[in-house]
Write a protein that holds these residues in place. Structure first.
Motif, mmCIF file in Angstrom:
data_model
loop_
_atom_site.group_PDB
_atom_site.id
_atom_site.type_symbol
_atom_site.label_atom_id
_atom_site.label_comp_id
_atom_site.label_asym_id
_atom_site.label_seq_id
_atom_site.Cartn_x
_atom_site.Cartn_y
_atom_site.Cartn_z
ATOM 1 N N ASP A 44 -5.341 0.241 2.218
ATOM 2 C CA ASP A 44 -4.800 -0.392 3.409
ATOM 3 C C ASP A 44 -3.280 -0.481 3.288
ATOM 4 O O ASP A 44 -2.742 -0.653 2.185
ATOM 5 C CB ASP A 44 -5.410 -1.788 3.542
ATOM 6 C CG ASP A 44 -4.937 -2.522 4.767
ATOM 7 O OD1 ASP A 44 -5.483 -2.262 5.852
ATOM 8 O OD2 ASP A 44 -3.998 -3.336 4.638
ATOM 9 N N ILE A 45 -2.595 -0.382 4.410
ATOM 10 C CA ILE A 45 -1.126 -0.421 4.397
ATOM 11 C C ILE A 45 -0.600 -1.685 3.716
ATOM 12 O O ILE A 45 0.424 -1.647 3.045
ATOM 13 C CB ILE A 45 -0.553 -0.256 5.832
ATOM 14 C CG1 ILE A 45 0.958 -0.066 5.806
ATOM 15 C CG2 ILE A 45 -0.925 -1.442 6.713
ATOM 16 C CD1 ILE A 45 1.408 1.226 5.217
ATOM 17 N N ARG A 46 -1.305 -2.788 3.845
ATOM 18 C CA ARG A 46 -0.860 -4.037 3.192
ATOM 19 C C ARG A 46 -0.910 -3.908 1.674
ATOM 20 O O ARG A 46 -0.082 -4.480 0.972
ATOM 21 C CB ARG A 46 -1.691 -5.217 3.684
ATOM 22 C CG ARG A 46 -1.410 -5.566 5.143
ATOM 23 C CD ARG A 46 -2.360 -6.647 5.648
ATOM 24 N NE ARG A 46 -3.732 -6.163 5.692
ATOM 25 C CZ ARG A 46 -4.330 -5.731 6.792
ATOM 26 N NH1 ARG A 46 -3.687 -5.701 7.939
ATOM 27 N NH2 ARG A 46 -5.583 -5.321 6.754
ATOM 28 N N GLU A 47 -1.878 -3.148 1.164
ATOM 29 C CA GLU A 47 -1.944 -2.919 -0.280
ATOM 30 C C GLU A 47 -0.750 -2.098 -0.745
ATOM 31 O O GLU A 47 -0.176 -2.366 -1.805
ATOM 32 C CB GLU A 47 -3.239 -2.194 -0.652
ATOM 33 C CG GLU A 47 -4.492 -3.020 -0.474
ATOM 34 C CD GLU A 47 -5.738 -2.209 -0.743
ATOM 35 O OE1 GLU A 47 -6.258 -2.275 -1.874
ATOM 36 O OE2 GLU A 47 -6.184 -1.492 0.186
ATOM 37 N N LEU A 48 -0.371 -1.096 0.029
ATOM 38 C CA LEU A 48 0.784 -0.272 -0.326
ATOM 39 C C LEU A 48 2.052 -1.111 -0.346
ATOM 40 O O LEU A 48 2.865 -1.005 -1.270
ATOM 41 C CB LEU A 48 0.946 0.895 0.647
ATOM 42 C CG LEU A 48 0.105 2.131 0.389
ATOM 43 C CD1 LEU A 48 -1.362 1.898 0.622
ATOM 44 C CD2 LEU A 48 0.586 3.271 1.236
ATOM 45 N N GLU A 49 2.219 -1.941 0.661
ATOM 46 C CA GLU A 49 3.411 -2.785 0.737
ATOM 47 C C GLU A 49 3.461 -3.773 -0.419
ATOM 48 O O GLU A 49 4.519 -4.024 -0.981
ATOM 49 C CB GLU A 49 3.438 -3.521 2.078
ATOM 50 C CG GLU A 49 3.675 -2.590 3.251
ATOM 51 C CD GLU A 49 3.409 -3.242 4.602
ATOM 52 O OE1 GLU A 49 2.933 -4.403 4.658
ATOM 53 O OE2 GLU A 49 3.657 -2.564 5.617
ATOM 54 N N ARG A 50 2.315 -4.310 -0.798
ATOM 55 C CA ARG A 50 2.262 -5.315 -1.856
ATOM 56 C C ARG A 50 2.359 -4.695 -3.248
ATOM 57 O O ARG A 50 3.102 -5.161 -4.103
ATOM 58 C CB ARG A 50 0.957 -6.112 -1.714
ATOM 59 C CG ARG A 50 0.794 -7.233 -2.716
ATOM 60 C CD ARG A 50 -0.500 -8.028 -2.495
ATOM 61 N NE ARG A 50 -1.680 -7.183 -2.645
ATOM 62 C CZ ARG A 50 -2.560 -6.918 -1.680
ATOM 63 N NH1 ARG A 50 -2.399 -7.407 -0.471
ATOM 64 N NH2 ARG A 50 -3.602 -6.147 -1.922
ATOM 65 N N GLU A 51 1.599 -3.621 -3.495
ATOM 66 C CA GLU A 51 1.471 -3.066 -4.840
ATOM 67 C C GLU A 51 2.364 -1.866 -5.131
ATOM 68 O O GLU A 51 2.563 -1.515 -6.288
ATOM 69 C CB GLU A 51 0.015 -2.656 -5.089
ATOM 70 C CG GLU A 51 -0.989 -3.779 -4.937
ATOM 71 C CD GLU A 51 -0.798 -4.891 -5.951
ATOM 72 O OE1 GLU A 51 -0.359 -4.598 -7.081
ATOM 73 O OE2 GLU A 51 -1.073 -6.049 -5.600
ATOM 74 N N GLY A 52 2.868 -1.227 -4.082
ATOM 75 C CA GLY A 52 3.677 -0.030 -4.261
ATOM 76 C C GLY A 52 2.876 1.221 -3.948
ATOM 77 O O GLY A 52 1.680 1.164 -3.657
ATOM 78 N N ARG A 53 3.561 2.352 -4.042
ATOM 79 C CA ARG A 53 2.987 3.653 -3.676
ATOM 80 C C ARG A 53 3.225 4.673 -4.780
ATOM 81 O O ARG A 53 4.168 4.555 -5.543
ATOM 82 C CB ARG A 53 3.669 4.206 -2.424
ATOM 83 C CG ARG A 53 3.657 3.320 -1.234
ATOM 84 C CD ARG A 53 4.598 3.891 -0.145
ATOM 85 N NE ARG A 53 4.605 3.047 1.026
ATOM 86 C CZ ARG A 53 4.084 3.387 2.193
ATOM 87 N NH1 ARG A 53 3.547 4.568 2.358
ATOM 88 N NH2 ARG A 53 4.120 2.564 3.204
#
Length: 134
Positions: A44-53
């Motif tokens: 989910d996009i929120r996971e990317l924002e929180r954890e990084g890419r």
């Protein structure tokens, strides 16, 4: 009154893992920058924002994946029409196992997923950008 689950998520993940290629995290990290490989992040996009890419990874949300992969869909993304290997990952490797099995069943090939997902990637020192996790 609740319906009885006939097959739980663990059984689904086990069945998917038995039918797909699973890459260890070190092998996956070695594919970073490989022009013949597309790393596909289904978190989910929120996971990317929180954890990084993972740098260079394509983001394809799990809920849209089948529509983005199918060339007959109005939501088709051309990256999935390229003649490349697609390596999927999520946070822990469960969703990506199911996603990889689904796109493999659809005919996308070659495909694989990363054992342990993004969590294993980070723990192994794979490259990460962004995120605000402390």
């Amino acid at each position: 009154m609740s319906a009885q689950i006939r097959k739980g998520y663990k059984a689904l993940v086990d069945e998917a893992n038995a039918a797909i290629e699973t890459l260890g995290v070190e092998a996956a990290i070695a594919l970073t920058g490989d022009p013949g490989t597309v790393l596909v992040d289904i978190r989910d996009i929120r996971e990317l924002e929180r954890e990084g890419r993972v740098p260079g990874a394509v983001h394809a949300p799990r809920g849209m994946l089948e529509f983005w992969v199918d060339p007959d869909s109005p939501y088709f993304k051309p990256v999935f029409g390229e003649d490349k290997r697609f390596v999927f990952f999520c946070a822990a490797g469960w969703r990506s196992a199911l996603a990889t099995k689904t796109v493999q069943d659809m005919g996308l090939a070659p495909v694989a997923h990363i054992e342990g997902g993004f969590g294993a990637w980070k723990a192994a020192g794979g490259p990460v950008e962004g995120g605000n996790a402390r």
